[in-house]
Design an enzyme around this catalytic site. Structure first.
Site, short mmCIF file in Angstrom:
data_model
loop_
_atom_site.label_atom_id
_atom_site.label_comp_id
_atom_site.label_asym_id
_atom_site.label_seq_id
_atom_site.Cartn_x
_atom_site.Cartn_y
_atom_site.Cartn_z
N ASP A 1 0.81 -1.22 0.00
CA ASP A 1 0.00 0.00 0.00
C ASP A 1 0.85 1.27 0.00
O ASP A 1 0.32 2.36 -0.21
CB ASP A 1 -0.96 0.00 1.19
CG ASP A 1 -2.22 -0.83 0.90
OD1 ASP A 1 -2.25 -1.46 -0.17
OD2 ASP A 1 -3.15 -0.85 1.72
N ASP B 1 -11.74 37.95 -32.81
CA ASP B 1 -11.15 36.64 -33.10
C ASP B 1 -11.90 35.52 -32.39
O ASP B 1 -11.86 34.37 -32.81
CB ASP B 1 -9.67 36.61 -32.70
CG ASP B 1 -9.00 35.33 -33.16
OD1 ASP B 1 -8.94 35.13 -34.40
OD2 ASP B 1 -8.60 34.51 -32.32
#
Lengths: 426, 511
Positions: free
Chosen positions: B36, B280
């Site tokens: 773990d 744009d």
């Protein structure tokens, strides 16, 4: 003991005391083996029966590989499964059914046990038997444990191969010996070895695991097997149970190790004169490649944290072929019999340790101030930030390092971090 | 059992590790099997921390199970205390240790350590990482925050705590810096930031603040609720992601602090609103976007997409079941159904069905989008190492809004590029099979995940001339045109799609 390996019994670490430690172990569990095993066995699928932690571990270890429709997954246990065992078996059948519908190309399915499934004693071998009956001949279902409580990192491969041994077909070979190379190797390494064996005059050889489960190698009492990896204790025992005999040899790391390994293979097959001739050009190339790295590495101290059981052969290679000094060689598990040749080759007085108490080992490492530390990724960056140069060990398992042509690359894995430190300091 | 290829969240004890690692002077003793410890490398590698997480694991093995794992835990806890001398100790069990039923809390109490010991109950078979983080932080606050015996004397400035940032949090480091700056600008002092960078002593003085700022509800919601009830501290609700939400956040903070906010001054560095208005950005109008992530980031991203960039939100979902209701409410704003799932195959199917032009998600969605050949930007954990960048890149505040604009617009074709491809379609360099320059490599033409998603058979055959006409439509809208036409043909029971059907469908859908 192979006659061609020069071993002087008054030297080496054959009888050296080993520091046995118990405490916090900063290691992977055997589930991690899936990451490279599934690349090797192209028609196999690995289904972990475990918790979310198991799924998370594999995901973390697999990095980006996980997204290319991988051949591994986790059946995550939930509360309902913990409530009653009979129910869990039904659930498993349902998950496997769904999985095989999704992946009709799969021929071999491993049910991989994890800590949670071991602790609740979920009987995966019974499940594998039942599912095999149901899906044979299309799919064979086997099981093994990759749990952290039972296996450390590469031991997952050992458990997997040991589970596969009983289903290997029986060879019809009656008299002549045949050679089995055991341990997953990169395809490129396997192909190089196959060319050398052919050049040596070995007629019958096979690799285990095979690339496809439909072409498993056959074994018989005439089978001589040669371990390509040092972590295959259970697989070796299973092969011996079926009558095959192990060929003792050091492991094929570096020019010297590869040569001794090849010589052992030749001797086991009753060949000797063509062996040297066959391997000479590759061996020379390897020695040439190593020379460049020796200048950088000779005299440098290296410290191994335990990880894969490759530590002892790697330490032997670094000490004998590159002139490095060994500060401490840690291994998660020391198999004295399989490592006999390696231990004899280690410089006398090498500090060996088996198992781990990570904080104490870090204290020893800090006190020794090695030039390079081989360790896992959990320790590497913290040690770098303390001023150590590290080589993260998992790369030694994922990179092709065995054989002559890779000897230079293997040395390069150790020179690169040192060179980098110099470059960045300049 | 749930079949899982991968998971959006780790187990709950990883959440607890995220809290312990975020803090100082805290140590976490975790009863867990060998292996773990893999979770350490999430912190040392993905977040590139220079220290090991302050976690000691018992790493028991099979041979320990027969003997006394409880003793193993006690030894580990005692040794960890001796070695690290923390101000507070967290103790708990991972999924396997939960099954063997040692009692970490009781065992550690028996050691009589001279520091607070906080036991964590994290049900690993029901809950996940974020829940574990929230519960751990809540337990820390509940155990350590000291309720003052008398009301605090008011200082010169109103004071707040910032709650929620953790280790392994997506852009938490820079969000905290951005919000700190913002609060300084409007005249609010910061009492404690927690858990990131806080010690148990810092948590003890949480009550010294007038109110709390909840940056990440997934982590801090529970603790903030407790503090509201027991310390009388109100908490903010707005997540300051996007320029609009940041303005709203400033108003909310100012109200709690009793200040008059100078919005204009704090907004000085906000470029994103102007960029979005510049011509744009016209081509961004009604771009179809699919949003998936943790609940807070997903809701915030959908709002920014719809109201600040003029996108059309065609999908919104989360893997955070705890906040499913909030996400459903948000999805209703866009007239869509929220997707609440932690199964990436479901997410993939939903993305495929929605046919978005941009995907905003986690690293999983990044890979799904790559597979489907769609542009994508990352807005939420789980993320990989590249999303813990060296440069300053918050998601929150006005600089965060700038970052969002750049990050989300970048994967889309820039307006001019898109215009040129439309104008010169069929041109030898701008033909439809050429890869969009930002995706690199060959065009992601084929390779749909046919095995994963049930694609219904096309309802009507295409006549050759209609097929030819369809190919004149720019490739980036061709898929949509094909789908619309087929849906139209199906609804009108047209057996063969002709050029007429194509334009009938166009007229139908443009109404």
């Amino acid at each position: 003991m192979s006659a061609v390996i020069p071993i002087q019994l008054d030297q080496g670490c054959s009888d050296a005391p080993v520091l046995l430690e118990r405490g916090q172990r900063e290691v992977f569990c055997g589930l991690t083996g899936i990451i490279w095993l599934h690349r090797k066995m192209q028609d196999a699928f690995f289904l972990v029966v475990g918790s979310r932690t198991c799924a998370h571990l594999i995901q973390s270890a697999a990095g980006v590989m996980i997204f290319a429709e991988p051949r591994f997954a986790t059946a995550i246990l939930d509360e309902r499964d913990l409530a009653g065992l009979a129910d869990a078996q039904d659930e498993l059948d349902r998950v496997v059914q769904r999985l095989l519908e999704r992946r009709p190309d799969i021929r071999l399915l491993f049910l991989v046990g994890s800590c949670p499934s071991e602790v609740i004693k979920l009987d995966l071998s019974r499940a594998a038997g039942r599912l095999s009956e149901r899906f044979m001949p299309q799919v064979r279902v086997l099981n093994y444990s990759g749990s952290g409580i039972e296996t450390t990192f590469t031991q997952g491969e050992d458990a997997c191969l040991a589970a596969l041994v009983p289903v290997l077909p029986v060879s019809m070979q009656q008299h002549e010996p045949e050679l089995l190379i055991v341990g997953a190797l990169a395809d490129v390494v396997e192909d190089q070895f196959a060319r050398l064996f052919t050049a040596m005059g070995i007629q019958r050889f096979a690799f285990f695991p095979s690339r496809r489960s439909t072409a498993l190698p056959a074994i018989s009492p005439q089978t001589r097997f040669l371990l390509a990896q040092p972590f295959l204790a259970d697989s070796a025992r299973a092969l011996e149970d079926r009558g095959a005999r192990r060929v003792p040899a050091p492991f094929p790391l570096g020019a010297e190790g590869s040569a001794a390994w090849m010589q052992a293979a030749g001797a086991a097959m009753g060949l000797s004169e063509r062996v040297e001739q066959a391997i000479a050009p590759a061996r020379q190339r390897a020695e040439l490649a190593l020379a460049a790295h020796r200048a950088l590495l000779a005299g440098k101290h290296v410290f191994f944290f335990p990880d894969s059981q490759l530590e002892v052969p790697l330490a032997r290679f670094l000490a004998r072929e590159l002139g490095m000094q060994l500060s401490e060689v840690g291994t998660p598990y020391l198999h004295r019999q399989h490592l006999a040749e390696e231990l004899a080759w280690l410089p006398a007085g090498t500090a060996l340790s088996e198992g781990q108490d990570v904080d104490k080992q870090l204290d020893r490492c800090r006190a020794l101030r090695p030039d390079i530390v081989v360790c896992g990724l959990g320790l590497a960056n913290p040690l770098e930030s303390e001023g150590f140069t590290t080589k993260w060990s998992i790369e030694l398992v994922f990179t092709p390092i065995q054989g002559f042509e890779q000897a230079g690359d293997l040395a390069g894995l150790f020179t690169r971090p040192l060179t980098r430190r110099q470059l960045l300091a300049a | 059992m749930q079949l899982t290829l991968w998971t959006y969240e780790g187990p709950p004890h990883v959440g607890a590790m995220r809290i312990a690692t975020a803090m100082r002077e805290v140590h976490y003793v975790l009863h867990a099997p060998q292996g773990d410890t893999y979770a350490d490398l999430l912190f040392t590698m993905i977040e590139r921390r220079t220290e090991r997480p302050p976690v000691t694991y018992t790493t028991f093995q099979a041979r320990d199970l027969g003997s006394d794992t409880a003793q193993l835990f006690k030894d580990a806890a005692r040794d960890a205390y001796e070695r690290f001398k923390p101000q507070a100790l967290l103790v708990g069990a991972s999924c396997t240790a939960e099954l063997i039923q040692d009692d970490p809390g009781g065992l550690t109490q028996a050691l009589n350590l001279p520091v607070p010991v906080i036991p964590l109950e994290l049900p690993a078979y029901q809950k996940k990482e974020n829940w574990g983080a929230a519960e751990t932080f809540y337990q820390l606050v509940r155990h350590l925050a000291v309720k003052p015996s008398e009301p605090r004397a008011k200082g010169d400035m109103p004071r707040c705590n910032i709650l929620g940032p953790t280790a392994l949090g997506f852009r938490h480091r820079d969000d905290v810096r951005e919000i700190r700056q913002l609060l300084a600008q409007i005249g609010v002092a910061i009492n404690v930031v927690a858990p990131l960078g806080a010690s148990p002593q810092d948590l003890a003085r949480l009550a010294d603040a007038d109110f709390n700022i909840v940056l990440y509800p997934e982590v801090a919601h529970q603790a903030a609720g407790w503090m509201a009830r027991h310390l009388g501290q109100p908490a903010t609700k707005t997540i300051p992601i996007g320029a609009g939400a940041t303005r709203e956040f400033i108003r909310e903070v100012a109200a709690l602090a009793g200040l008059d906010p100078d919005l204009a001054a704090s907004e000085a560095h906000s470029h994103a609103p102007w960029y979005a208005r510049s011509v744009d950005a016209n081509y961004l109008t009604a771009k179809r976007v699919f949003v998936f992530g943790d609940a807070s980031h997903a809701i915030a991203a959908a709002c920014v997409a719809a109201t600040e960039l003029g996108f059309k939100v065609v999908g919104l979902g989360t893997y955070s079941r705890e906040f499913a209701r909030d996400v459903r409410e948000a999805a209703a704003l866009y007239g869509i159904e929220a997707l609440i799932s932690d199964d990436y195959l479901e997410v993939e199917a939903a993305i495929s069905a929605a046919g978005p032009e941009l995907v905003l998600g986690t690293q999983m969605e990044r890979h799904i989008a790559k597979r489907l050949g769609l542009p994508c930007a990352v807005i939420s954990a789980p993320v990989h190492v590249q999303d813990f960048p060296a440069r300053y890149s918050p998601q929150m505040g006005f600089e965060g809004a700038n970052v969002l604009f750049d990050t989300w617009v970048h994967p889309l074709m820039m307006g001019l590029e898109e215009h040129l491809i439309g104008m010169f379609r069929g041109d030898f360099e701008f033909h439809e099979d050429a890869a969009p320059s930002h995706l690199g490599g060959p065009a992601a033409a084929a390779a749909p995940p046919a095995a994963l998603i049930d694609v219904p058979a096309p309802p009507a055959a295409w006549a050759p001339d209609a097929e030819k006409e369809l190919r004149k439509i720019p490739f980036f809208v061709r898929g949509k045109a094909r789908r619309n036409t087929e849906a139209y043909a199906l609804s009108k029971s047209v057996p063969v799609i002709t050029v007429e059907t194509l334009y009938d469908a166009k007229a139908h859908f443009s109404r």
